[in-house]
Write an enzyme that holds these catalytic residues in place. Structure first.
Site, mmCIF file in Angstrom:
data_model
loop_
_atom_site.group_PDB
_atom_site.id
_atom_site.type_symbol
_atom_site.label_atom_id
_atom_site.label_comp_id
_atom_site.label_asym_id
_atom_site.label_seq_id
_atom_site.Cartn_x
_atom_site.Cartn_y
_atom_site.Cartn_z
ATOM 1 N N ASP A 73 -10.147 -9.467 -4.019
ATOM 2 C CA ASP A 73 -8.753 -9.058 -3.822
ATOM 3 C C ASP A 73 -7.978 -10.349 -3.508
ATOM 4 O OD1 ASP A 73 -6.331 -8.283 -2.778
ATOM 5 O OD2 ASP A 73 -7.146 -6.648 -1.549
ATOM 6 N N ARG A 94 7.456 -5.806 -6.303
ATOM 7 C CA ARG A 94 6.450 -5.127 -5.484
ATOM 8 C C ARG A 94 5.549 -4.291 -6.382
ATOM 9 N NH1 ARG A 94 5.927 -4.349 -0.088
ATOM 10 N NH2 ARG A 94 7.531 -5.941 -0.027
ATOM 11 N N THR A 99 -1.732 -8.015 -5.570
ATOM 12 C CA THR A 99 -0.364 -7.531 -5.611
ATOM 13 C C THR A 99 0.427 -8.589 -6.373
ATOM 14 O OG1 THR A 99 0.028 -8.567 -3.466
ATOM 15 C CG2 THR A 99 -0.386 -6.200 -3.459
ATOM 16 N N TYR A 140 8.569 8.445 -18.363
ATOM 17 C CA TYR A 140 7.158 8.712 -18.096
ATOM 18 C C TYR A 140 6.316 8.058 -19.178
ATOM 19 C CZ TYR A 140 6.527 11.598 -14.008
ATOM 20 O OH TYR A 140 6.425 12.027 -12.718
ATOM 21 N N GLU A 181 2.368 7.963 -18.986
ATOM 22 C CA GLU A 181 0.931 7.998 -18.709
ATOM 23 C C GLU A 181 0.141 7.606 -19.953
ATOM 24 O OE1 GLU A 181 2.827 10.389 -17.177
ATOM 25 O OE2 GLU A 181 1.721 11.244 -15.472
#
Ligand code: DSN
Length: 478
Positions: A241, A279, A270, A64, A66
């Site tokens: 985008d 991905r 992306t 983790y 964050e």
């Protein structure tokens, strides 16, 4: 690095997986076989390098993290810091961006981070603060309405879905269509091209907070300098985008007016399409938006995916190599050869051709819907996806178009001569497919007939076309 190392790595991984759940190992192996044997023309797909794939399969997935580099809400993030900082550095250098945020898990996440960054930058409101601490998905339609009213201008002007825009650019069923009071610009019906005067007119009338550029099914380059001027003329933030064409920007095929990074306030992408990475998503922005963008977690995202950020760092390092520019140019050369091959054989293409990695065939010229054409092509070993054409009479489910793209086949090494052969295969399938009828005799938008022997023959020809260009040639799972 020897070819053997790649084979050994993937074989060993499958052996370890097989010991726990053999059906997963089988499915992974079957996926490689399927991808090797089919002509992959899905414009948004590619083949990431073995190094990129391997960077994702490890214990970074367990961590983790964050927060941002050096400022985490969990202890022990020093190695995550390393890969996140590396990915961001490669992204800044590759695209010439002032700031890069590499945590978004997908394109929609990247767009949500961008939307909220613009809103938070523009507006200080109690309603926004309330939304920030609630799960966005919990907000009701009434909440959204109240929020928009309180915030004042929360209008977005983006390209319409059927003209080639993306569902996250304000399509009603998507959250962007709920967060924003949305209006779209289309394309000129005669040419299929963006009419910048009409975009300017719509912007003057609507006065959007955000003007969105970018597309997922528009086969032409876009002049981002002009769109920025339009945004400036109405005081809008200009967002692009570039998910579909990031590889063409990275490879310097799109430069000057056609490179969004110097013109837009904020750019999302992306990383797995023409950019050929893992991905995931990414946001690039100008310095004044950097603090808000870096609040993507906790605003929109939970914990970042460190294994994917590691893979982003690898793929972005690959895209900074000189051979990536050659790859990007070959993507466009191949798309243009495919378009010319189809046109010569009588196909109708939206805009009459392409400047980028994709071609949009209007299959109504073959008497088919997109759905019928997509399935008939799939029966013949050609993987594509159906897509709306401008003002599509068949809607977004059946559609009248087939979108094809060249990033994946270009990665395999196919060239322009093979694109002409691919055009022949596609045209043959579509001319030999007949639309079917429902039980009551009315025309069906889904049923079709295609001779099974012909489909098999085309599939064999597709395999022959691919044979000189093996996918992941160094990987032998046998
Ligand atoms: N699904 C992607 C595409 O195919 O264009 C965009 O979200």
């Amino acid at each position: 690095m020897s070819h053997n190392a790649e084979s050994t790595a993937f074989r060993s991984a499958l052996e370890v997986i097989r010991a726990v759940e053999p059906r997963v190992a089988d499915a992974i192996g079957a996926e490689l076989t399927d991808q090797r044997e089919s002509l992959k023309l899905i414009a948004s797909e590619n083949y990431a390098s073995p190094a990129t794939l391997l960077a994702m399969g490890n214990w970074f997935s367990d961590k983790y993290a964050e927060g941002t580099v050096g400022r985490r809400f969990y202890a022990g993030c020093q190695n995550v810091d390393t890969v996140e900082a590396l990915a961001a550095e490669h992204a800044r250098e590759l695209f010439g961006a002032a700031h890069a945020y590499v945590q978004p898990h997908s394109g929609i996440d990247a767009n949500l981070v961008a939307f909220w960054a613009v809103l938070a930058d523009r507006v200080e409101s109690p309603a926004l603060k309330k939304a920030q601490v609630r799960q966005v998905n919990d907000l009701t339609e009434a909440d959204w309405f109240a929020l928009r009213r309180e915030l004042g201008n929360q209008r977005m002007l983006g390209m319409s879905l059927d003209a080639g825009g993306h569902l996250t650019h304000g399509f009603r069923p998507n959250i962007s269509g709920k967060m924003f009071d949305q209006r779209s610009y289309g394309t000129d019906l005669a040419t299929g091209l963006i009419d910048y005067d009409r975009v300017a007119e719509a912007a003057r009338e609507f006065k959007p907070l955000i003007l969105v550029g970018g597309y997922s099914a528009y086969p032409r380059k876009v002049n981002f300098r002009i769109l920025r001027e339009i945004a400036d003329s109405v005081g809008a933030t200009f967002m692009v985008d570039m998910a579909h064409f990031a590889g063409l920007v990275a490879g310097k095929v799109f430069t000057g007016d056609f490179d969004p990074v110097p013109h837009a306030h904020i750019v999302t992408t992306t990383t797995h399409k023409s950019l050929r990475g893992p991905r995931g998503g990414m946001v690039l922005c100008q310095p004044e938006l950097a603090d808000q963008v870096d609040r993507g977690c906790p605003m929109v995202l939970g914990g970042p995916l460190p294994h994917v950020m590691a893979a982003k760092a690898v793929a972005l390092a690959e895209a900074r190599r000189p051979d990536f520019a050659d790859y990007a140019q070959r993507i466009v050369d191949n798309a243009q050869a495919l378009a010319e091959g189809l046109l010569r054989r009588g196909a109708t293409l939206v805009t009459g051709g392409t400047d980028n990695h994709l071609v949009l065939i209007d299959v109504s010229g073959y008497g088919l819907t997109g759905r019928q054409a997509e399935q008939a092509l799939l029966d013949s070993g050609i993987v594509t996806n159906r897509n709306s054409v401008p003002q599509d009479p068949n809607g977004a489910w059946y559609t009248s178009g087939i979108r094809i793209g060249t990033p994946a086949l270009t990665t395999r090494g196919l060239g322009t001569a093979e694109m002409d052969q691919t055009a022949e295969l596609i045209h043959t399938v579509l001319t030999h497919t007949t639309a079917g009828a429902n039980a009551d005799g009315t025309p069906s938008k889904a049923k079709y007939t295609l001779d099974a022997d012909l489909a098999d023959k085309i599939a064999r020809q597709a395999t022959d076309l691919l044979a000189p260009h093996p996918l992941y040639p160094a990987i032998d799972l046998a």
